[in-house]
Write an enzyme that holds these catalytic residues in place. Sequence first.
Site, short mmCIF file in Angstrom:
data_model
loop_
_atom_site.label_atom_id
_atom_site.label_comp_id
_atom_site.label_asym_id
_atom_site.label_seq_id
_atom_site.Cartn_x
_atom_site.Cartn_y
_atom_site.Cartn_z
CE LYS A 1 -4.43 -1.77 1.17
NZ LYS A 1 -5.67 -1.75 1.93
CE LYS B 1 -5.74 -8.00 -1.68
NZ LYS B 1 -6.59 -7.87 -0.53
CE LYS C 1 -13.10 -3.64 0.04
NZ LYS C 1 -11.94 -3.57 0.95
N1 AQP Z 1 -8.90 -11.22 -3.73
C1 AQP Z 1 -9.32 -11.74 -2.59
N2 AQP Z 1 -9.52 -13.07 -2.47
C2 AQP Z 1 -9.96 -13.61 -1.30
N3 AQP Z 1 -10.24 -12.88 -0.20
C3 AQP Z 1 -10.05 -11.55 -0.28
N4 AQP Z 1 -10.24 -10.55 0.61
C4 AQP Z 1 -9.89 -9.37 0.04
N5 AQP Z 1 -9.51 -9.57 -1.23
C5 AQP Z 1 -9.59 -10.91 -1.45
C6 AQP Z 1 -10.73 -10.74 1.96
O1 AQP Z 1 -11.85 -9.87 2.12
C7 AQP Z 1 -11.90 -9.46 3.49
C8 AQP Z 1 -12.08 -7.98 3.55
O2 AQP Z 1 -10.96 -7.34 3.00
P1 AQP Z 1 -10.63 -5.85 3.42
O3 AQP Z 1 -11.80 -4.99 3.13
O4 AQP Z 1 -10.14 -5.84 4.81
O5 AQP Z 1 -9.47 -5.34 2.56
P2 AQP Z 1 -8.32 -6.00 1.78
O6 AQP Z 1 -7.95 -7.35 2.30
O7 AQP Z 1 -7.21 -5.01 1.67
O8 AQP Z 1 -9.11 -6.18 0.42
P3 AQP Z 1 -9.07 -5.35 -0.86
O9 AQP Z 1 -10.27 -5.73 -1.67
O10 AQP Z 1 -7.74 -5.55 -1.54
O11 AQP Z 1 -9.24 -3.85 -0.39
P4 AQP Z 1 -8.36 -2.61 -0.72
O12 AQP Z 1 -8.26 -2.55 -2.21
O13 AQP Z 1 -9.10 -1.45 -0.13
O14 AQP Z 1 -7.04 -2.84 -0.06
C9 AQP Z 1 -10.61 -9.94 4.17
O15 AQP Z 1 -10.90 -11.11 4.91
C10 AQP Z 1 -9.73 -10.26 3.01
O16 AQP Z 1 -8.80 -11.29 3.32
#
Ligand code: AQP
Length: 334
Positions: free
Chosen positions: A115, A197, A200
Amino acid sequence: MYNDKKVVFSGVQPSGNLTIGNYLGAIRNFSAFSNEYHCYYCVVDMHAITVRQNPAELRRRTYETLALYMACGLDPEKNTLFVQSHVPQHAELGWVLDCYTMFGELSRMTQFKDKSAKNADNINAGLFTYPSLMAADILLYQTELVPVGIDQKQHLELARDIANRFNQIYGETFVVPEGFIPKEGAKICSLQDPTKKMSKSDTNENAVVRILDSKDDIIRKFKRAVTDSNNEIIFSLEKPGISNLLTIYSCVTDKTIAEAEREFAGMGYGDFKLAVGEAVADNLAPVRAEFARLMADKAYLEATMAKGADEAFRNARRTMSKVKRKIGFTEPKH
Ligand code: AQP
């Protein structure tokens, strides 16, 4: 534990429109715990501001994430659904745990490195100490089990280390949590770069399938998904694009990867991608419909938020006063 049930905690950041990664890796697995455990599912808005957010969008997404929890099957009568910033003990314990988390530990976190690279103009202290706030989220409720995608494994291990460290210094204070990482769907990858991965906050819309995308958008994105050379539809490390699509298909149809491989044997990539897109769109259709119904009833969402905050607050307060006693803080006698 403050009642006879063991505790499950998990959270999702309202930092963008949720993806099928968030859905398959986390949210859709949550309801399986509702009968056996006391489940706390949190919209972690305080984590979201470690990256700059537009205030109006953050507010809207907070409601949307809560509505999505319910649209994915979480009953607010059987689960505590709440917003992190509504329960001030998260920030309070987060600060305390900052003082029991080492600089070197935080420096090793891969999410911080990723990040920081993506937000080079805003590498703030909150981004760095994110894992100790996450540890506070979990430890506040004396959590036994944390269902998450594989990307959160490193943070969870740190939460365990922090809990063990605190318990060693002050005696049993926190339950040491275990992760629950699903066998299938723990890492759904980008449709445009299947070695990464799906996130969002990805700015390439073709890389990300959102839970609330229309059927046409979902199918269009799958049709454009990056595949691999040669036409074989098999799960293999050398074929990350096809393997990702097989994983997604297997998750939404509840078929095994081997069954999916048999079903698509001999089929061209075009037809395969269309079939995966249709299966995903069909799986998400009821979620989208229920989400629309819930979003039309803001009063109900607000009442759910308030009820969840009250429930969470009651148990968070108990852990927090125990922590304060242990570390030698005084409390005012009114
Ligand atoms: N690609 C993924 N595959 C499986 N699990 C995923 N999670 C996130 N992306 C994947 C799981 O979703 C839950 C919530 O995630 P988060 O909102 O805490 O943020 P994150 O892990 O940082 O997910 P993002 O989508 O990548 O968000 P941004 O882009 O804002 O950083 C967690 O249980 C995570 O493991």
